[in-house]
Design an enzyme around this catalytic site. Sequence first.
Site, PDB file in Angstrom:
ATOM      1  N   CYS A  74      51.369 -21.740  75.007  1.00  0.00           N
ATOM      2  CA  CYS A  74      50.428 -21.447  76.088  1.00  0.00           C
ATOM      3  C   CYS A  74      51.111 -21.190  77.422  1.00  0.00           C
ATOM      4  CB  CYS A  74      49.427 -22.588  76.249  1.00  0.00           C
ATOM      5  SG  CYS A  74      48.379 -22.845  74.808  1.00  0.00           S
TER       6      CYS A  74
ATOM      7  N   CYS B  52      50.250 -27.513  79.590  1.00  0.00           N
ATOM      8  CA  CYS B  52      50.697 -28.039  78.303  1.00  0.00           C
ATOM      9  C   CYS B  52      50.927 -26.880  77.339  1.00  0.00           C
ATOM     10  CB  CYS B  52      49.673 -29.013  77.744  1.00  0.00           C
ATOM     11  SG  CYS B  52      48.017 -28.321  77.502  1.00  0.00           S
TER      12      CYS B  52
ATOM     13  N   GLY C 117      51.972 -25.835  73.011  1.00  0.00           N
ATOM     14  CA  GLY C 117      52.105 -26.262  71.634  1.00  0.00           C
ATOM     15  C   GLY C 117      53.503 -26.778  71.345  1.00  0.00           C
TER      16      GLY C 117
ATOM     17  N   HIS D 112      40.988 -19.210  78.505  1.00  0.00           N
ATOM     18  CA  HIS D 112      42.438 -19.432  78.384  1.00  0.00           C
ATOM     19  C   HIS D 112      43.032 -18.399  77.442  1.00  0.00           C
ATOM     20  CE1 HIS D 112      46.265 -21.164  77.629  1.00  0.00           C
ATOM     21  NE2 HIS D 112      45.926 -22.143  76.795  1.00  0.00           N
TER      22      HIS D 112
END
Length: 380
Positions: A89, A366, A368, A336
């Site tokens: 992300c 944050c 993955g 997102h």
Amino acid sequence: MPEAVIVEAVRTPIGKRNGSLAGVHAVDLSAHVLTALIERTGIDPGIVDDVVWGCVSQVGDQSSNIGRYAVLAAGWPETVPGITVNRACGSSQAALEQAAHGVIAGQYDVVVAGGVESMSRVPLGAARTTGQPYGPKVLERYDNFQFNQGTGAELISQKWGFSRNDLDSFASRSHALAAAAIDAGAFTDQIVPVPTETGVFETDEGLRRGTTPETLAKLKPSFSEDGVIHAGNASQISDGAAALLVTTPEKAKELGLTPIARYKAGAVSGADPIMMLTGPIPATEKLLSRTGLSIGDIGAYEVNEAFAPVPMAWAVELGADQERLNPLGGAIAVGHPLGGSGAILMTRLIHHMRANDIQYGLQTMCEGGGTANATLVELV
């Protein structure tokens, strides 16, 4: 040592899943913001040393080095290269970091950073449909745990003691702040409208006005029957792109451009890959230690709302001022688009800083696997 400055930042409006941007190929969506950068700055695209482009699901429409083909789709000279990066992300935030590092190292004079994701056309998890993701040694290390961000969000909620109502209140706040920002025209200058088959798309479309904890209470948990995470307090599946032009102050002056923000510092950190989403906490702590600043010195924080407990836990651990946290709403309200989100958040942040005369802004998200980026910028 050279400095890196951002002289322009643009983004598309964020489209909801199968919404206004679903018919636009990710390469063409990327080219749209690249073209806008050139139109706004008036520079010759031939002077761009590189295009560093974030994208997460690099399969199907988003395969074959989308950063390079975005350059060609924009009609830029064939001499301009492009690279596609993937830090989950945080891909386009990592792209900005790499661009800034290249400028500071003296390897770039003018570079574009950004990213894209068309989740309508390349579904979440499309890259994991074949083969064995993670690898046998990783799975063995974590007792064959099936890595899942939703499960991580549930674990964070348990660890920090967030109730379902706590999360839903935060999610409702996101919608309310996004609605207020849209109504005030806060995004008008940064958004590049996109012509589509149904008309010109120019406003983030995921917003659900009137969202309250009471309306969200009707939604079923997504990851466990007695869980607290559901579609209403998690980020929306979306489409979008953003691009930023990065250079040195000297080069900006030579080109007749006025910088918006100075790249001050960045940090990247890893954390527990099972809980997965707590990485912004150590990344921010590392960044603050590196700069000598306190969280109170920073006037605005963009902490990506992958799930409501992520920014909530971050704020608790950092002692952050809630009023400065995601002041324009976030991904819960407007979406997102994975590989584009880092660049979108930075675009939102620096325009907000300029409009409100905020000296320092911080962005973190944050990612993955348990990693996270944190970036500090200063208003010029």
